[in-house]
Design a protein around this motif. Sequence first.
Motif, short mmCIF file in Angstrom:
data_model
loop_
_atom_site.label_atom_id
_atom_site.label_comp_id
_atom_site.label_asym_id
_atom_site.label_seq_id
_atom_site.Cartn_x
_atom_site.Cartn_y
_atom_site.Cartn_z
N UNK A 182 -44.30 -16.21 -49.88
CA UNK A 182 -44.56 -17.36 -50.27
C UNK A 182 -45.69 -18.01 -50.22
N UNK A 183 -46.84 -18.05 -50.58
CA UNK A 183 -48.10 -19.38 -50.15
C UNK A 183 -48.02 -20.33 -51.02
N UNK A 184 -46.70 -20.75 -51.04
CA UNK A 184 -46.60 -22.35 -52.28
C UNK A 184 -47.09 -23.56 -51.18
N UNK A 185 -47.21 -24.31 -51.50
CA UNK A 185 -47.73 -25.88 -50.42
C UNK A 185 -48.32 -25.61 -49.30
N UNK A 186 -49.13 -24.60 -49.17
CA UNK A 186 -50.52 -24.80 -48.16
C UNK A 186 -51.86 -25.13 -49.30
N UNK A 187 -52.29 -25.99 -47.68
CA UNK A 187 -53.61 -26.89 -48.33
C UNK A 187 -55.06 -26.21 -48.04
N UNK A 188 -55.85 -26.77 -48.82
CA UNK A 188 -56.56 -25.75 -49.05
C UNK A 188 -57.49 -26.05 -47.65
N UNK A 189 -57.31 -27.45 -46.56
CA UNK A 189 -57.99 -27.55 -44.98
C UNK A 189 -57.24 -26.54 -44.27
N UNK A 190 -55.97 -26.11 -44.01
CA UNK A 190 -55.21 -25.84 -43.11
C UNK A 190 -55.91 -23.69 -44.26
N UNK A 191 -55.21 -23.43 -45.08
CA UNK A 191 -55.71 -22.18 -45.38
C UNK A 191 -57.63 -22.09 -44.72
N UNK A 248 -40.21 -13.31 -39.47
CA UNK A 248 -40.86 -14.75 -38.37
C UNK A 248 -40.47 -16.08 -39.52
N UNK A 249 -40.99 -16.00 -40.78
CA UNK A 249 -41.92 -17.19 -42.07
C UNK A 249 -42.89 -17.70 -40.89
N UNK A 250 -43.42 -18.84 -41.41
CA UNK A 250 -44.54 -19.63 -41.14
C UNK A 250 -44.22 -20.08 -39.65
N UNK A 251 -43.26 -21.33 -40.13
CA UNK A 251 -42.68 -22.14 -38.95
C UNK A 251 -42.68 -21.01 -37.64
N UNK A 252 -41.76 -20.45 -37.56
CA UNK A 252 -41.24 -19.15 -36.15
C UNK A 252 -42.94 -18.75 -36.16
N UNK A 253 -43.32 -18.24 -37.31
CA UNK A 253 -44.94 -16.68 -36.37
C UNK A 253 -45.78 -18.28 -36.42
N UNK A 254 -45.91 -19.51 -36.58
CA UNK A 254 -46.74 -20.71 -36.13
C UNK A 254 -46.53 -20.97 -34.63
N UNK A 255 -44.87 -21.11 -34.58
CA UNK A 255 -44.75 -21.52 -33.25
C UNK A 255 -43.87 -20.49 -32.01
N UNK A 256 -44.70 -19.14 -32.58
CA UNK A 256 -44.55 -18.10 -31.49
C UNK A 256 -45.24 -17.70 -30.66
N UNK A 257 -45.01 -17.94 -28.86
CA UNK A 257 -45.87 -17.53 -27.57
C UNK A 257 -46.13 -16.40 -27.61
N UNK A 258 -45.72 -15.10 -28.30
CA UNK A 258 -45.98 -13.51 -28.02
C UNK A 258 -45.07 -13.43 -29.96
N UNK A 259 -46.69 -13.37 -31.13
CA UNK A 259 -45.71 -13.18 -32.23
C UNK A 259 -44.90 -11.84 -32.08
N UNK A 260 -46.16 -11.18 -31.81
CA UNK A 260 -45.42 -9.57 -32.38
C UNK A 260 -44.20 -9.11 -31.82
#
Length: 419
Positions: A182-191, A248-260
């Motif tokens: 889901x892309x709900x709650x995303x800010x224009x600046x962040x995108x 992972x979700x957005x939070x898990x992916x955003x905090x991953x050092x080696x995401x894949x």
Amino acid sequence: MTQSGAHRPGDVGLRRTLGVGDAVVTGLGSMVGAGIFAALAPAAHAAGSGLLLGLAVAAVVAYCNATSAARLAALYPASGGTYVYGRERLGTFWGYLAGWSFVVGKTASCAAMALTVGAYVWPGQAHAVAVAAVVALTAVNYGGVQKSALLTRVIVAVVLAVLASVVVVCLGSGAADASRLSVGGASAGGVLQAAGLLFFAFAGYARIATLGEEVRDPARTIPRAIPLALGIALVVYAAVALAALSVLGADGLGGAAAPLADAVRAAGVPGLAPVVRGGAAVAALGSLLALVLGVSRTMLAMARDRHLPGALAAVHPRFQVPYRAEMAVGAVVAALAATVDVRGAIGFSSFGVLAYYAIANASAWTLNPAPSSRVVPAVGLLGCVTLAFALPGVSVGVGAIVLAVGAAAYGIRRWGAAR
């Protein structure tokens, strides 16, 4: 203005050996490289659930840039890419500024890719491995562009196989959850910031244009190769981003050092993580190989016009490659990889490359006065400027200073020549 954009009489030309397939693979080697292993995490951190929107925005801007570059490359099939286009369509200063942006930004990218290789292969000796990688790939480039294209083909095949396995494992696992997309709650600046960061991974199609003097039938080959390479990369990136987000979700992916690697662990297949790490190292090698090719060809074009030392314009009589420019790039990148921390290189490089493509779009604007022909370069120019200034403040500040230094150097040189 000349229509060829070719080198001057008396200069030794490069050998035209690359067909459509080789040109597409060269572009893919730059795009489907370390960016997909590294750029997803900071982009997810910036955009959160808007990561996929950021990817879409980056793709639209990249498409406009690719279309403009393809039109220009068909008219000016010489080494140098937008350095040549800006010079021929807008004037010497704009061509110089494009070349300066490309060389400085992509040299930083080379160092980042080399350190990525080191971090994945031997984290405790990342700098030493990075320098060794630079030396080895500079030697490969020295042997001729056809050898480089062959190696890139192998690298692309390996990386695509690894990424396909990540997508299949993640989307086929019980851990995948469509609600995480889901892309709900995303800010224009962040995108927009995510789009600017992801643009770093899309920018590889420039390598095709900068190799214009080594492509067979460039007026036909380049306009076909650029959109093909971009389209394949977009499909791959979208599939990988969907797969990683789903587990992972957005939070898990955003905090991953080696995401894949984290994604395949979350999908319940930890044994695949070492394969992913190996794929990341191979991908970074592919990006580094193509980056050195592109930077050295732009240096060749600038040296021919005496914006850089004329000695860098030399072409090897046997291998027909700009060997002095390649060695100069290799030496600078090796020094950076051995001594500096390039964690901010993605943002800095994105700023420089976006400035480069802004000039490409402005050049394409002048090709045809018809309003319908100016839509794509107009969107591309606006997109480049917007994404450049949406990047992290440090990247924008350093990038602006570097462009100002380049412009000042040009002005001093012109003033000295006039006197």
